[in-house]
Design an enzyme around this catalytic site. Structure first.
Site: not given
Lengths: 198, 368, 290
Positions: C240, C271
């Protein structure tokens, strides 16, 4: 008796759902209602389970000495109708039910069909006491490894349940309610055996 | 300082809803719910029929809120219907008891009780009436007064509450197969989902709440070529039906304790469809079958199309889509079809990513 | 004309019917229980099955999280959350671990769920055999007879054609060794999260009028052949670009200026939590350095 048909039945449903998803888990269905004025003919927990599950779209059948009075109470509060055993969606077996009638209940209760296994009865059984003292070992969906429970009631139901549930996915699902408003469920997928004596 | 979620979605929705409100009122003209009720009869009837909720007031409100968008108005009313408790079922209604406003038969010139044209667009010339642009309160009043005087003079003498059914005449002539009355309690399709094969009662419920356009189109297909139905409208009647419910807790089910809860306006159609039947002596005979249609309000095309589809689903055996109950019943609902079509507007990133992964693997594999 | 909305919108009769169907679904894992399915204030196909389950089970004490395609802030997720909040007043959250009910479209969160949580998945097409057999009457029969050769044949044909199975999201699973079930269009990556899950998983299809369930601690196996094992989406060597996470399901993005492909966590709250954790660690580190 104070009864909130929206929130009390929601809470009761969640308790039943939790216990049906986790066979062997015992939860109190009426913990916040111990102050509730006693009903004349049936325990509050049994009444609450009826309020949660019944309405005009389903039929019920009660087995026990006071079945008629309790039936009237359920019908008046839910518009559900008392029906014959083979048609009932919910079968209530009261604590004083005659053994022969308990046998009949399991024999005649709807088991569903292979096309529609959900068209089966749920048996709600009044028991003296539910506890985690090892008597029966449970296994199946909803149980990580095994669960031990103790159900103080006429043990007749165990063989009858086994017979009723021998052709999965056909069968009956069970809800036990004890005198302290504790609740436990046995969906048709749960396998039972005697605890091994160690 | 901690990271916080971007509130993009919430704000975007709010702005979109504001914009929608602006579109509805930007021209600074307001339409009263009661004006819609009084003047948009066709729309109100169609919305009530597709929503399966009989309330002219709520239908008019839905039309106002939806800015006249039919699928949106039906959607609003259906969603509202979900919030209403439904504890009782009405008694069976015999449509002979209808207070008839309009009644025609295409099969017999002279039907017992006579043809009653009533209010209909059928014989209007579809020419734009530019006079309506300047229609005035005064001209309306004058017209109404005059009409009411004349109408009373004409309608006296006919009993509109007990007109015999055309179908009974055919039955007397033995042109219709004898059927015994079926007293089975029908299944409510809004309380128990359709299970196939369905009962006729279930089919009729789905058809009557079907989207007008969809029912009409499939009915049309059945008589045009994709079905073998050649119907004659035996009787079409529009009128009001009284509704009653039994006493909810009275076990004796005594009719004298019933409650009258109001009346509904409906369109009812009985179509006659000739079929060949094998008789015992190996001879073939012609008999009629009946296709049945009934809708809330005055919805004549839909009711006729419904009667065609009813017959088609009940007796059709040639494998046409219009004879396939799953094909017809699962695709004619306005809320369901418009909902699933419109859901394609939702993002599908995850499913698309999964698809990409699958395709790349296959490409990689074949490249090696 | 005054109109006040009932708690959780539904009348009590509708809730009861759905609750009864849910209990049956739990008792027969993976079996699609038909239910009447009410029209909702949001459109069919936009999560009405999940919404009906959520509204029927939710109580005042619950904390709700809604995600769509992994994101809490997606317009559809926000819209559903807003509706439930408006009609029940329950608290909402984006924090997966705080939620008691998580309604989701197309994802199961990256954070492991617990016994105290109920996962509600929205389902567009609940019938795993629908692409093999369009008729509901017939697919019900196939399930009744545990006749799943059609589902296997479909996978087999893909192997013949492409050299491997080419399923996308919604890869069929076998539940409790009895019913083949559509896990809803979650990526294959999430299928494994259903197996022996600690949380109860309820699946609702509003338009198709079916409710089904995977109870906790239940066997869920993705259909596959021994020599062609089930494969999840691969994000090998990808990370990511926000939180550096690996081994999560990622969205693929393209840098508009350089044209380069980069990746980010699809589960936005996961996240965000990682970023905040890293921030705290960074602050602590800075603090220590002083």
């Amino acid at each position: 008796m104070l009864f909130d048909k929206v929130h009390d039945t929601q809470e009761a449903f969640r308790t039943i759902l939790h216990c049906m998803s986790r066979p062997g888990t015992i939860q109190n269905i009426a913990s916040e209602r111990n102050d509730a004025e006693p009903l004349e003919h049936c325990d509050y927990a049994l009444f609450l389970s009826a309020m949660t599950l019944l309405d005009a779209e389903v039929g019920f059948h009660i087995i026990g000495s006071n079945s008629e009075r309790i039936g009237e109470l359920f019908a008046a509060h839910t518009l559900s109708k008392a029906t014959d055993l083979p048609k009932a969606d919910y079968v209530f077996i009261l604590q004083d039910a005659q053994p022969q009638l308990i046998r009949e209940a399991f024999l005649q209760a709807k088991k569903g069909t292979l096309r529609d296994p959900q068209q089966s009865a749920t048996i709600i059984m009044e028991t003296e006491m539910l506890s985690k003292i090892p008597q029966l070992t449970l296994q199946g969906p909803g149980i990580a490894t095994t669960e031990n429970v103790h159900i103080t009631a006429n043990e007749l139901w165990r063989d009858e349940r086994a017979t009723a549930n021998q052709e999965y996915p056909l069968g009956v699902d069970m809800i036990f309610i004890d005198r302290q408003s504790n609740l436990m469920c046995l969906p048709r997928t749960t396998m039972l055996k005697e605890c091994e004596v160690s | 300082m901690a990271y916080v979620a971007v509130k993009g979605g919430t704000e975007a929705i709010e702005a979109s809803i504001q914009r929608l409100q602006f579109e509805r009122i930007q021209h600074q003209e307001l339409l009263d719910v009661k004006t819609i009720m009084a003047t948009m009869r066709g729309m109100v009837d169609q919305v009530m029929s597709e929503s399966s909720l009989y309330s002219e007031f709520l239908a008019a409100l839905a039309i106002k809120q939806a800015e006249g968008n039919m699928e949106e108005a039906v959607f609003l009313l259906r969603a509202h219907r979900s919030t209403l408790p439904r504890h009782y079922y009405t008694r069976v209604v015999e449509t002979e008891t209808m207070v008839v406003e309009r009644r025609i038969s295409a099969s017999f010139k002279d039907i017992p009780g006579g043809q009653i044209l009533g209010a209909s667009y059928d014989y209007t010339h579809r020419l734009m009436d530019f006079d309506l642009i300047d229609e005035s309160e005064a001209s309306m009043q004058t017209w109404l007064e005059q009409y009411l005087v004349e109408e009373v003079a004409v309608s006296e003498g006919t009993d509109l509450t007990a007109l015999p059914k055309v179908v009974d005449y055919l039955r007397k002539e033995k042109l219709l197969a004898e059927v015994s009355e079926d007293q089975t309690e029908p299944i409510d399709v809004t309380k128990r989902s359709l299970q196939f094969p369905t009962t006729r009662g279930e089919r009729l419920q789905v058809l009557t709440r079907g989207q007008t356009g969809a029912v009409t189109s499939l009915g049309y297909a059945a008589i045009r070529g994709y079905g073998a139905v050649h119907p004659t409208v035996g009787e079409l009647r529009v009128g009001k039906l009284p509704l009653t419910i039994g006493h909810p807790t009275d076990p004796s089910d005594d009719f004298t304790n019933d409650y009258y809860i109001g009346e509904i306006k409906v369109t009812e159609v009985e179509s006659f469809v000739p079929i060949t039947v094998q008789k015992d002596n190996h001879r073939e005979e012609l008999e009629f079958e009946i296709g049945y249609g009934i809708c809330y309000g005055q919805n004549e095309t839909k009711a006729i199309a419904m009667s065609i589809l009813d017959q088609s689903l009940e007796f059709g055996r040639q494998g046409h889509p219009t004879q396939d109950e799953e094909f017809v019943l699962l695709h004619i609902d306005s809320v369901e079809s418009s909902g699933f079509i419109s859901h394609l507007k939702l993002p599908h990133y995850v499913t698309f990513q999964s698809k990409l992964d699958s395709m790349r693997r296959i490409k990689k594999e074949s490249g090696q | 004309m005054q109109h006040t909305t009932h708690f959780a919108l539904f009348d009590e009769g509708s809730k009861k019917e759905i609750r009864r169907a849910i209990l049956k679904a739990v008792a027969i894992p993976g079996y699609q229980v038909p239910f009447a399915s009410r029209e909702m204030p949001i459109a069919r196909g936009w999560g009405t099955g999940g919404l009906q389950i959520t509204l029927s089970i939710i109580g005042k004490q619950d904390v709700l999280k809604v995600i769509d395609q992994g994101a809490d802030e997606s317009v559809n997720a926000v819209n559903i959350k807003k509706l439930v909040n408006k009609t029940t007043g329950v608290e909402t959250t984006i924090e997966t671990s705080e939620a008691t009910i998580i309604q989701s479209r197309h994802r199961i969160p990256e954070v492991s769920l617990t016994e105290k949580q109920i996962m509600v998945l929205q389902v567009p097409i609940p019938e795993p055999l629908r692409w093999v057999e369009p008729s509901e009457f017939k697919t019900k029969k196939l399930h009744a007879e545990k006749e799943y050769s059609g589902a296997w044949l479909q996978l087999f044909e893909q192997i013949m054609k492409y050299g491997k199975t080419a399923t996308n999201a919604d890869h069929p699973v076998l539940v409790h060794d009895r019913y083949v079930m559509a896990p809803s269009p979650i990526p294959r990556f999430d299928n494994q999260k259903m197996h022996q899950s600690e949380a109860l998983i309820l699946l609702g299809a509003g338009r198709e009028k079916k409710i089904y369930a995977v109870p906790p601690y239940t066997d869920v196996a993705s259909l596959a052949f021994e020599d062609y094992p089930f494969e999840v989406e691969s994000f090998d060597e990808k990370h990511c670009h926000h939180c550096q996470a690996t081994n999560v399901f990622m969205d693929e993005l393209v840098d508009q200026e350089t044209g380069e492909t980069y990746y980010q966590c699809n589960d936005t709250s996961y996240c965000l939590a990682r970023l905040n954790e890293q921030e705290t660690l960074l602050e602590v580190a800075v603090e220590h350095a002083r």
